[in-house]
Design a protein around this motif. Structure first.
Motif, PDB file in Angstrom:
ATOM      1  N   SER A 195      -8.186   7.221  12.756  1.00 14.90           N
ATOM      2  CA  SER A 195      -7.592   7.848  14.034  1.00 14.90           C
ATOM      3  C   SER A 195      -7.201   8.998  13.511  1.00 14.90           C
ATOM      4  CB  SER A 195      -6.611   6.964  14.723  1.00 14.90           C
ATOM      5  OG  SER A 195      -5.322   7.122  13.946  1.00 14.90           O
ATOM      6  N   LYS A 196      -6.284  10.008  14.110  1.00  9.29           N
ATOM      7  CA  LYS A 196      -5.930  10.992  13.757  1.00  9.29           C
ATOM      8  C   LYS A 196      -4.911  10.884  12.784  1.00  9.29           C
ATOM      9  CE  LYS A 196      -7.731  14.878  15.234  1.00  9.29           C
ATOM     10  NZ  LYS A 196      -8.431  15.664  14.409  1.00  9.29           N
ATOM     11  N   PHE A 197      -3.968   9.769  12.989  1.00  4.52           N
ATOM     12  CA  PHE A 197      -2.787   9.789  12.005  1.00  4.52           C
ATOM     13  C   PHE A 197      -2.602   8.330  11.404  1.00  4.52           C
ATOM     14  CE2 PHE A 197      -1.680  13.716  13.917  1.00  4.52           C
ATOM     15  CZ  PHE A 197      -0.912  14.414  13.023  1.00  4.52           C
ATOM     16  N   SER A 198      -3.770   7.835  11.278  1.00  4.17           N
ATOM     17  CA  SER A 198      -3.667   6.284  10.733  1.00  4.17           C
ATOM     18  C   SER A 198      -4.820   5.860   9.951  1.00  4.17           C
ATOM     19  CB  SER A 198      -3.392   5.276  11.904  1.00  4.17           C
ATOM     20  OG  SER A 198      -4.704   4.964  12.550  1.00  4.17           O
ATOM     21  N   THR A 199      -4.766   4.973   9.183  1.00  2.01           N
ATOM     22  CA  THR A 199      -5.830   4.351   8.195  1.00  2.01           C
ATOM     23  C   THR A 199      -5.936   2.725   8.451  1.00  2.01           C
ATOM     24  OG1 THR A 199      -4.450   4.090   6.371  1.00  2.01           O
ATOM     25  CG2 THR A 199      -5.611   6.281   6.272  1.00  2.01           C
ATOM     26  N   LYS A 200      -6.959   2.381   8.256  1.00  2.00           N
ATOM     27  CA  LYS A 200      -7.320   0.835   8.540  1.00  2.00           C
ATOM     28  C   LYS A 200      -6.629  -0.211   7.449  1.00  2.00           C
ATOM     29  CE  LYS A 200     -11.951   0.791  10.588  1.00  2.00           C
ATOM     30  NZ  LYS A 200     -13.357   0.403  10.500  1.00  2.00           N
ATOM     31  N   GLY A 201      -6.238  -1.078   8.167  1.00  2.00           N
ATOM     32  CA  GLY A 201      -5.621  -2.377   7.244  1.00  2.00           C
ATOM     33  C   GLY A 201      -6.874  -3.178   7.270  1.00  2.00           C
ATOM     34  N   VAL A 202      -6.575  -4.270   6.701  1.00  2.00           N
ATOM     35  CA  VAL A 202      -7.574  -5.669   6.596  1.00  2.00           C
ATOM     36  C   VAL A 202      -6.893  -6.650   7.351  1.00  2.00           C
ATOM     37  CG1 VAL A 202      -8.992  -7.088   5.394  1.00  2.00           C
ATOM     38  CG2 VAL A 202      -8.289  -4.821   4.585  1.00  2.00           C
ATOM     39  N   GLY A 203      -7.272  -6.996   8.654  1.00  2.00           N
ATOM     40  CA  GLY A 203      -6.720  -7.948   9.517  1.00  2.00           C
ATOM     41  C   GLY A 203      -6.880  -9.306   9.006  1.00  2.00           C
ATOM     42  N   ARG A 204      -8.035  -9.450   8.571  1.00  2.00           N
ATOM     43  CA  ARG A 204      -8.050 -11.010   7.954  1.00  2.00           C
ATOM     44  C   ARG A 204      -7.367 -11.480   6.987  1.00  2.00           C
ATOM     45  NH1 ARG A 204     -11.110 -12.173   3.575  1.00  2.00           N
ATOM     46  NH2 ARG A 204     -12.092 -10.637   2.334  1.00  2.00           N
ATOM     47  N   LEU A 205      -6.872 -10.449   6.430  1.00  2.00           N
ATOM     48  CA  LEU A 205      -5.922 -10.665   5.152  1.00  2.00           C
ATOM     49  C   LEU A 205      -4.383 -10.344   5.424  1.00  2.00           C
ATOM     50  CD1 LEU A 205      -8.078  -9.564   1.963  1.00  2.00           C
ATOM     51  CD2 LEU A 205      -7.973 -11.653   3.020  1.00  2.00           C
ATOM     52  N   GLY A 206      -4.121  -9.804   6.531  1.00  2.00           N
ATOM     53  CA  GLY A 206      -2.645  -9.468   6.944  1.00  2.00           C
ATOM     54  C   GLY A 206      -2.305  -8.290   6.185  1.00  2.00           C
ATOM     55  N   ILE A 207      -3.332  -7.246   5.889  1.00  2.00           N
ATOM     56  CA  ILE A 207      -3.028  -5.914   5.162  1.00  2.00           C
ATOM     57  C   ILE A 207      -2.802  -5.049   6.423  1.00  2.00           C
ATOM     58  CG2 ILE A 207      -3.843  -4.145   3.656  1.00  2.00           C
ATOM     59  CD1 ILE A 207      -5.236  -6.276   2.191  1.00  2.00           C
ATOM     60  N   PRO A 208      -1.666  -4.258   6.612  1.00  2.00           N
ATOM     61  CA  PRO A 208      -1.458  -3.547   7.687  1.00  2.00           C
ATOM     62  C   PRO A 208      -2.143  -2.170   7.760  1.00  2.00           C
ATOM     63  CG  PRO A 208       0.584  -3.441   6.416  1.00  2.00           C
ATOM     64  CD  PRO A 208      -0.641  -4.566   5.679  1.00  2.00           C
ATOM     65  N   GLU A 209      -2.079  -1.546   8.884  1.00  2.00           N
ATOM     66  CA  GLU A 209      -2.302  -0.159   8.810  1.00  2.00           C
ATOM     67  C   GLU A 209      -1.381   0.834   8.226  1.00  2.00           C
ATOM     68  OE1 GLU A 209      -5.011  -0.160  13.180  1.00  2.00           O
ATOM     69  OE2 GLU A 209      -2.721  -0.138  13.164  1.00  2.00           O
ATOM     70  N   ARG A 215      -3.577   2.093  -5.421  1.00  2.00           N
ATOM     71  CA  ARG A 215      -2.603   3.169  -5.119  1.00  2.00           C
ATOM     72  C   ARG A 215      -2.047   2.969  -3.562  1.00  2.00           C
ATOM     73  NH1 ARG A 215      -1.973   7.417  -8.497  1.00  2.00           N
ATOM     74  NH2 ARG A 215      -3.194   7.171 -10.367  1.00  2.00           N
ATOM     75  N   ILE A 216      -2.907   2.570  -2.739  1.00  2.00           N
ATOM     76  CA  ILE A 216      -2.622   2.378  -1.322  1.00  2.00           C
ATOM     77  C   ILE A 216      -1.945   1.173  -1.035  1.00  2.00           C
ATOM     78  CG2 ILE A 216      -3.773   1.990   0.868  1.00  2.00           C
ATOM     79  CD1 ILE A 216      -6.081   3.740  -0.163  1.00  2.00           C
ATOM     80  N   LEU A 217      -2.211  -0.014  -1.856  1.00  2.00           N
ATOM     81  CA  LEU A 217      -1.376  -1.193  -1.616  1.00  2.00           C
ATOM     82  C   LEU A 217      -0.294  -1.051  -2.343  1.00  2.00           C
ATOM     83  CD1 LEU A 217      -4.079  -3.769  -2.722  1.00  2.00           C
ATOM     84  CD2 LEU A 217      -2.936  -3.359  -0.413  1.00  2.00           C
ATOM     85  N   ARG A 218       0.101  -0.231  -3.279  1.00  2.00           N
ATOM     86  CA  ARG A 218       1.352  -0.146  -3.813  1.00  2.00           C
ATOM     87  C   ARG A 218       2.347   0.818  -2.910  1.00  2.00           C
ATOM     88  NH1 ARG A 218       0.023   3.136  -8.459  1.00  2.00           N
ATOM     89  NH2 ARG A 218      -0.334   1.109  -9.614  1.00  2.00           N
ATOM     90  N   LEU A 219       1.829   1.595  -2.207  1.00  2.00           N
ATOM     91  CA  LEU A 219       2.279   2.324  -1.100  1.00  2.00           C
ATOM     92  C   LEU A 219       2.877   1.395  -0.104  1.00  2.00           C
ATOM     93  CD1 LEU A 219       3.068   5.143   0.095  1.00  2.00           C
ATOM     94  CD2 LEU A 219       0.971   5.231   1.208  1.00  2.00           C
ATOM     95  N   MET A 220       1.708   0.462   0.638  1.00  2.00           N
ATOM     96  CA  MET A 220       2.374  -0.472   1.485  1.00  2.00           C
ATOM     97  C   MET A 220       3.424  -1.399   1.106  1.00  2.00           C
ATOM     98  SD  MET A 220      -1.571  -1.647   2.710  1.00  2.00           S
ATOM     99  CE  MET A 220      -2.456  -0.627   3.750  1.00  2.00           C
ATOM    100  N   ASP A 278     -12.786   1.310   3.394  1.00  2.00           N
ATOM    101  CA  ASP A 278     -12.378   1.385   4.639  1.00  2.00           C
ATOM    102  C   ASP A 278     -10.949   1.874   4.661  1.00  2.00           C
ATOM    103  OD1 ASP A 278     -14.670   1.317   6.335  1.00  2.00           O
ATOM    104  OD2 ASP A 278     -14.126  -0.936   6.970  1.00  2.00           O
ATOM    105  N   MET A 279     -10.033   1.369   3.518  1.00  2.00           N
ATOM    106  CA  MET A 279      -8.708   1.744   3.407  1.00  2.00           C
ATOM    107  C   MET A 279      -8.560   3.194   2.909  1.00  2.00           C
ATOM    108  SD  MET A 279      -7.502  -1.804   1.671  1.00  2.00           S
ATOM    109  CE  MET A 279      -5.887  -1.404   1.150  1.00  2.00           C
ATOM    110  N   CYS A 280      -9.729   3.977   2.630  1.00  2.00           N
ATOM    111  CA  CYS A 280      -9.598   5.224   1.971  1.00  2.00           C
ATOM    112  C   CYS A 280      -9.843   6.293   2.865  1.00  2.00           C
ATOM    113  CB  CYS A 280     -10.637   5.053   0.708  1.00  2.00           C
ATOM    114  SG  CYS A 280     -10.264   3.871  -0.699  1.00  2.00           S
TER     115      CYS A 280
END
Length: 739
Positions: free
Chosen positions: A64-78, A334-339, A58-60
């Motif tokens: 929405s048009k301009f956002s990607t999912k985070g993981v709410g239960r772990l506090g990982i943001p969009e 890579r996505i987490l590194r970006l975050m 889901d993170m990949c």
């Protein structure tokens, strides 16, 4: 009970990880970058095992048009993105391209990147990026989708105004400080469109064939600089195919070159709907898939976000073992590194928007990027002389140039039109305006005639011009469909809406005419010999009118230089000289037959006189370049070639000049351009003063890409150093030797 305990322990681990990260951020700030990066990688190592397979998938892809999912239960943001090579775009609706209708998303519109490139001022590019990044941060964006560094190959490309010109060296030198400036705000810049997206016509399907030399020498250097010199955190794939495979998940471009040879550690994002295959996207380096569908509400299941190529089909392939989970983990890493670089960065700051500093930078870029192309009889600057009348002719004097253009369109807090800027500057002059011509009813209907009567507009304009002392014709293009706009290329090289005919009619009744060209592209100018003054102003954003008035009035001495060649006729352009097989292609197959000879390289080598040359731009003062020399005559491959000269402002005004250093290799074993830009320096000089300028060139940068060994090759032997202030105005040549 066991499940609850397991979940509780997992949650505790995550809380501990996040607690440790936030509490030790002050310690990190004192460590070296290397130590900090190792710490972040360690944290990512501890987070990845806590994620389920579906959460990682889901993170990949988009939610929405301009956002990607985070993981709410772990506090990982969009992650939230916004278009904006030259400004942060207004808020878009969740599932459509409609605007969300916010009232607090107006921004500062900065000049388009052609103008930035025309400044030949890397420091100013850094200021531009930093101020733009502040606006993105204020709007709570994690990724700013820019800058664009595709090469200006044809003047018909509708998106050239978003890019940095035809020369890979200039684009490289200007893009690095831009990216660093944006990312100082803990907002990721996103270099685009990787790669070879050099036309809008057929952009979703055209297959580009280009040799390795042109690929490595012309079309990749600015991207390489973005990665290896600027450390860009995101790269966007392109729509087109390259050698039969879509560029967004191209094995050679993305997997081998970008992530392999260049060791890129950031995220690769698809352009919106540029993904076409799950297996290729997974295996060839795509990390975030955006825009494949437009309907996330479930009304059309085919377009639901869960049916993106890197969504359910990706998850299915992972579960079946067709794709190994390590492939997914690399994307998540890579996505987490970006975050950690952006939205998870502690003490990230809050940004700023529409402040006087941003307006000042936008105006400064406009002032330094505007190019004076012709100034016979000292037409410019124009005095604020009581009793004279200036006729301002043209719709472009009042038309918004931030609207339209495709994804780069903006919603500025204000936009000073050229007419407003002139009226604010000239207190004593009588300024009258007539539209003269009109475009279609909207930016999307450029081919539909205006409802205004063309004859009536023309008659009124001629009447006003006849009774004026000076005529300023504001013409060129705008950001409508089939002009300077995403999604389609221009269909004509000459000016639209009857501007040529109108200008000729005006010249019949008044010879004292200056043309203010607003465009991101070269245009045909059959009337050029009949006018005294010509200024190229680009698209200048919020402060457009003030910047233009600064130059016309002489409050600021123009110093911009063209970042691309103006051919006298379209067939003189390299891409067009080979016919339709080279542009736009035949049956969506296209061959870059000009190879490395793009822009001035083509004109120089083929001895074709341009209308206006790359690097060309006049001033209201005069400069002399003398005492040109190199520090020695013979160099080793690891040496620096130091070129020095003395620049004197011999005129009556303070001003700025750009010393340009080109290098050529006569008697090369391979086909080469006559000369290539290898260094430049912009210098400000008070009137009557001189200064010594030094331009340093790495001898290794004179290498060519040798297709026989698939690597760079520095030929020994004689080279020629060309020093001047335009590609066709060389003051001095010096022979050197590489051992």
């Amino acid at each position: 009970m066991n499940i609850k305990i397991a979940y509780s322990n997992t949650w505790k681990k995550v809380l501990i990880i996040l607690f440790v990260f936030t509490k030790t951020v002050d310690v990190f700030a004192q460590k070296t970058n290397s130590t900090l990066e190792k710490s972040i990688e360690s944290k990512i190592d501890s987070i990845i095992p806590l994620l389920t397979l579906k959460e990682k998938v889901d993170m990949c892809h988009a939610q929405s048009k301009f956002s990607t999912k985070g993981v709410g239960r772990l506090g990982i943001p969009e992650l939230w993105m916004s278009d904006g090579p030259h400004g942060v775009r207004a808020e878009i609706s969740w599932d459509s391209w409609d605007y969300a209708g916010w009232t607090n998303d107006s921004i500062t519109a900065f000049p388009a990147l052609t103008c930035l490139a025309a400044t030949f001022n890397p420091k100013l590019s850094g200021d531009y990026g930093y101020n733009l990044g502040e606006e993105a941060r204020y709007r709570e964006k994690d990724i700013l989708l820019g800058p664009g560094v595709n090469i200006y190959r044809t003047p018909l490309n509708g998106r050239n105004f978003e890019y940095m010109g035809e020369d890979p060296f200039l684009a490289s030198k200007m893009v690095v400080p831009y990216i660093k400036g944006v990312q100082k705000n803990n907002v990721a810049a996103c270099a685009k469109h990787f790669a070879l997206n050099n036309q809008e016509h057929w952009r979703n399907t055209v297959n580009v064939e280009v040799g390795d030399r042109a690929l490595y020498e012309i079309y990749l250097p600015a991207f390489k600089a973005a990665v290896q010199e600027a450390g860009v955190w995101a790269v966007m794939g392109a729509y087109n195919k390259f050698r039969g495979q879509y560029a967004t998940h191209n094995e050679l471009l993305t997997k081998k070159i970008l992530k392999g040879d260049w060791d890129y550690d950031g995220v690769v994002i698809s352009d919106w709907s540029s993904t076409h295959d799950t297996m290729e996207a997974a295996m060839n380096g795509l990390d975030l898939e955006m825009g494949t569908g437009t309907d996330g509400l479930g009304t059309n299941s085919l377009n639901h976000y869960d049916n993106y190529y890197l969504a359910s089909p990706f998850l299915k392939a992972l579960k079946s073992g067709e794709i190994d989970e390590t492939v997914l983990n690399d994307k998540v890493r890579r996505i987490l590194r970006l975050m950690f670089r952006t939205t998870l960065k502690s003490n990230r700051g809050f940004g700023k928007i529409n402040n006087k500093e941003h307006h000042a930078v936008a105006r400064k870029v406009a002032q330094e990027g505007i190019v004076l192309l012709k100034n016979e009889n000292s037409f410019f600057p124009i005095e604020d002389k009581e009793g004279i009348t200036i006729a301002v002719i043209g719709e472009n004097a009042t038309r918004s140039m931030t609207a339209g253009g495709g994804s780069s369109e903006l919603k500025p807090q204000f936009e000073i039109s050229p007419l407003e800027g002139l009226k604010a500057r000239y207190e004593n002059v009588n300024i009258v305006h007539s539209m003269g011509y009109a475009t279609g009813p909207s930016v999307y209907d450029a081919v539909i005639p205006s409802k205004l009567n063309a004859d009536s507009l023309r008659i009124e304009a001629v009447k006003i011009a006849k009774n004026a002392d000076i005529v300023l014709f504001f013409g060129g293009l705008n950001k409508s469909h089939l002009q300077d706009c995403e999604g389609a290329d221009r269909t004509q090289f000459n000016l639209p809406f009857g501007q040529d005919e109108l200008l000729n009619d005006i010249l019949e009744v008044n010879k004292n005419v200056g043309y203010i060209l607003m465009s991101g592209n070269a245009v045909e100018m059959p009337w050029l010999r009949n006018i005294d003054g010509l200024i190229q102003t680009w698209y200048l954003g919020s402060m457009a009118g003030y910047g233009i008035a600064d130059i016309i009035s002489g409050d600021v001495n123009p110093s911009g230089k063209l970042p691309f060649t103006f051919p006298a006729k379209l067939e003189d352009n390299a891409a067009h000289s080979f016919g339709v097989s080279s542009y736009p292609g035949i049956d969506q197959e296209q061959n870059y037959k000009e190879g490395i000879l793009v822009g001035y390289r083509w004109h120089d080598t083929k001895k074709i006189t341009p209308l206006y040359a790359f690097g060309y731009g006049l001033s209201y003062t005069s400069f002399n370049i003398n005492n040109v020399k190199t520090d020695k005559k013979t160099y080793l491959p690891n040496d620096k070639i130091k070129v020095t000269c003395q620049v004197t402002n011999s005129g009556n005004l303070d001003g700025a000049e750009v010393v340009q250093v080109y290098v050529g290799k006569p008697k090369s074993k391979v086909k080469r351009a006559l000369k290539e830009l290898k260094g430049f320096e912009k210098i400000n000089l008070k009137k009557g003063t001189s200064k010594t300028v030094e331009v340093s060139i790495d001898a290794s940068d004179l290498a060519f890409y040798d297709e026989s060994i698939s690597d760079w090759n520095l030929e020994k032997g004689d080279y020629v150093v060309y020093v001047g202030n335009a590609s066709n105005n060389i003051i001095k040549t010096i022979k050197i030797n590489i051992k």
